[in-house]
Enzyme design. Structure first.
Site, PDB file in Angstrom:
ATOM      1  N   ASN A  23      48.717  60.938 -29.723  1.00 39.81           N
ATOM      2  CA  ASN A  23      48.193  60.730 -28.375  1.00 39.81           C
ATOM      3  C   ASN A  23      49.261  60.291 -27.372  1.00 39.81           C
ATOM      4  O   ASN A  23      48.996  60.238 -26.163  1.00 39.81           O
ATOM      5  CB  ASN A  23      47.026  59.734 -28.399  1.00 39.81           C
ATOM      6  N   ASP A 307      39.155  54.590 -31.490  1.00 43.80           N
ATOM      7  CA  ASP A 307      39.745  55.475 -32.511  1.00 43.80           C
ATOM      8  C   ASP A 307      39.876  54.789 -33.876  1.00 43.80           C
ATOM      9  O   ASP A 307      40.287  55.439 -34.852  1.00 43.80           O
ATOM     10  CB  ASP A 307      41.122  55.980 -32.047  1.00 43.80           C
ATOM     11  N   ARG A 399      44.276  67.988 -37.482  1.00 48.29           N
ATOM     12  CA  ARG A 399      44.613  67.922 -36.050  1.00 48.29           C
ATOM     13  C   ARG A 399      45.406  66.670 -35.712  1.00 48.29           C
ATOM     14  O   ARG A 399      46.160  66.655 -34.743  1.00 48.29           O
ATOM     15  CB  ARG A 399      43.329  67.931 -35.215  1.00 48.29           C
TER      16      ARG A 399
END
Ligand code: EPZ
Length: 421
Positions: A23, A307, A399
């Site tokens: 991120n 998260d 991912r």
């Protein structure tokens, strides 16, 4: 399709090296659009989302030389400003090209990201802020058409809600705008700090880095020249391995980590009975004598991260007593609950609150990954389930987790990637 086969019950030990943060890398890759000169990024995680965004740059005409953790990107050759549905629908973070494309080229078309497993995730705040900077925005045929032929103009933006991606898009847009942009109620995540530092090191004056008010003096359209960027360690990957230590009652060490970025997770694990040896770039977790329950509410950084919610739920499901977990950021980020219950957890859900009653044992079952962090919660639960658990749809894990099964195997877990017959 690949799936993971995990036989539970193994203790873990040893050291795991934390990869670069997905991120942080995604907005930094998008920010390279602000430059027409080559820039090298290092410590990129080897995950699908990174490859997807790099592919988008090549589709725009950029040159990308990517191997392992390093990418040399040259966006001097961009010829298209259209981010197509084929890519954006694979990865919502592609919306991060909106701000830099518009700022550098005065127009762009970016597909609307569409549905998401964890919530609606609109982009209205990104668009409203760009409009405030003088952009004309139209939504047509599933695309955002953004135009600012005479450039963006710095202004004062107050975000109604703290948004990580929105702050990133506006920081990038403001870097090439005319005049000063002030962002009030900006997100403060370490990923945003790194993005601001990258842009500041290219000569853009940014005040308030790391605070909720950012002031950015734009270059009035002049493209930037970046220094090389080394991506910061992934705080969510690190937190996930701490949870692996906690749930398996193991002592493990995390290397190449920034402990300051994961204080909220460390504090919660301490309250559950785990202890730590924290150094500048490494953390060792020691197991709790008895895992205690935990109460947590997800909130923006530096609070407890959404998260990490799913992974903590897996750990709490093995604690002695009842934990309460509230999800405040995304309205549908509890898809792992029914899968954890299939493994024997006792979790009751009402709206945004989950009550988690600790159980003594999990039993192996076939489960399905639903989103990236939900998938890692299932892996954690499977590490302690009696028997062999199969986790399907692990493309979600690919991912965002760099070599998850390799790293867990090296720590002593019994985990294999298999192909569906
Ligand atoms: C980033 O998503 C992360 N993704 C997410 O990580 C993370 O969960 C999230 O921030 C929150 O920390 C990346 O960095 C690539 P937001 P983002 O805009 O930027 C609402 C993972 O697992 N909102 O901060 O999309 C939104 O719906 C992923 O790695 C609006 O209403 O999150 C949410 O409720 C998943 N309008 C809240 O704000 C907008 O225009 C926070 O979202 C934008 C957001």
């Amino acid at each position: 399709m690949d799936y993971l086969e995990i036989t539970g019950g193994k203790k873990l030990s040893g050291t795991v090296t934390i990869s670069g943060a997905k991120n942080a890398a995604l907005p930094i890759i998008a920010a390279t659009i602000l430059s027409d000169k080559p820039v090298t990024l290092t410590n990129l995680p080897n995950v699908v989302d990174i490859r997807t965004l790099l592919k988008l740059l090549t589709m725009l005409g950029g040159k990308v030389d990517h191997e392992n953790t390093v990418a040399l990107i040259d966006n001097g050759s961009i010829t298209s400003t259209k981010a197509v549905y084929e890519i954006v629908s694979q990865m919502r973070a592609s919306i991060l090209v909106l701000g830099p494309l518009l700022a550098r080229f005065g127009e762009c078309e970016v597909s609307l990201p569409g549905g998401c497993a964890i919530g609606q995730r609109p982009i209205d705040l990104h668009l409203k802020a760009l409009e405030a900077m003088g952009a004309k925005i139209e939504i047509k045929s599933g695309y955002v058409h953004a135009m600012a032929p005479n450039g963006l103009i710095g202004t004062r933006i107050i975000f109604d809600k703290i948004t990580v991606g929105g702050t990133e898009n506006i920081v990038m847009a403001a870097a090439l705008a005319k005049g000063t942009t002030t962002i009030i109620n900006a997100a403060k995540e370490p990923e945003i700090v790194q993005l601001c530092e990258m842009i500041a090191s290219a000569g853009v004056k940014i005040e308030g880095i790391g605070s909720s008010e950012l002031t950015i003096e734009g270059t009035d359209g002049k493209a930037l020249e970046f220094k090389n960027v080394e991506i910061i360690p992934d705080r969510i990957e690190a937190g996930t391995y701490l949870c692996a230590g906690a749930i398996t009652d193991s002592t493990i060490t995390l290397d190449k980590v920034n402990p300051n970025h994961i204080r909220a997770s460390i504090d919660k694990l301490e309250s559950m009975g785990c202890s730590f040896n924290i150094k500048e770039e490494s953390i060792t977790i020691y197991p709790a004598e008895k895992l205690k329950p935990v109460n947590l509410i997800t909130i923006e950084y530096p609070g407890f991260p959404t998260d990490m919610q799913a992974q903590f739920m897996a750990v709490a499901a093995r604690a002695e007593g009842e934990s309460i977990i509230e999800e405040r950021l995304f309205e549908n980020r509890f898809m792992h609950v029914s899968e954890l219950n299939r493994l024997g957890a006792d979790i009751w859900l009402k709206g945004s609150i989950a009550a988690v009653k600790g159980v003594e044992a999990f039993n192996a079952a076939d489960v399905m990954a639903t989103d990236l962090r939900a998938s890692s919660a299932l892996v954690l639960a499977a590490l302690v389930a009696e028997g062999t658990t199969n986790i399907r749809r692990i493309y979600h894990l690919d991912r965002g987790y760099d070599n998850l099964e390799g790293k867990l195997t090296a720590l002593g877990a019994d985990i294999r990637r298999k192909k569906e017959a």
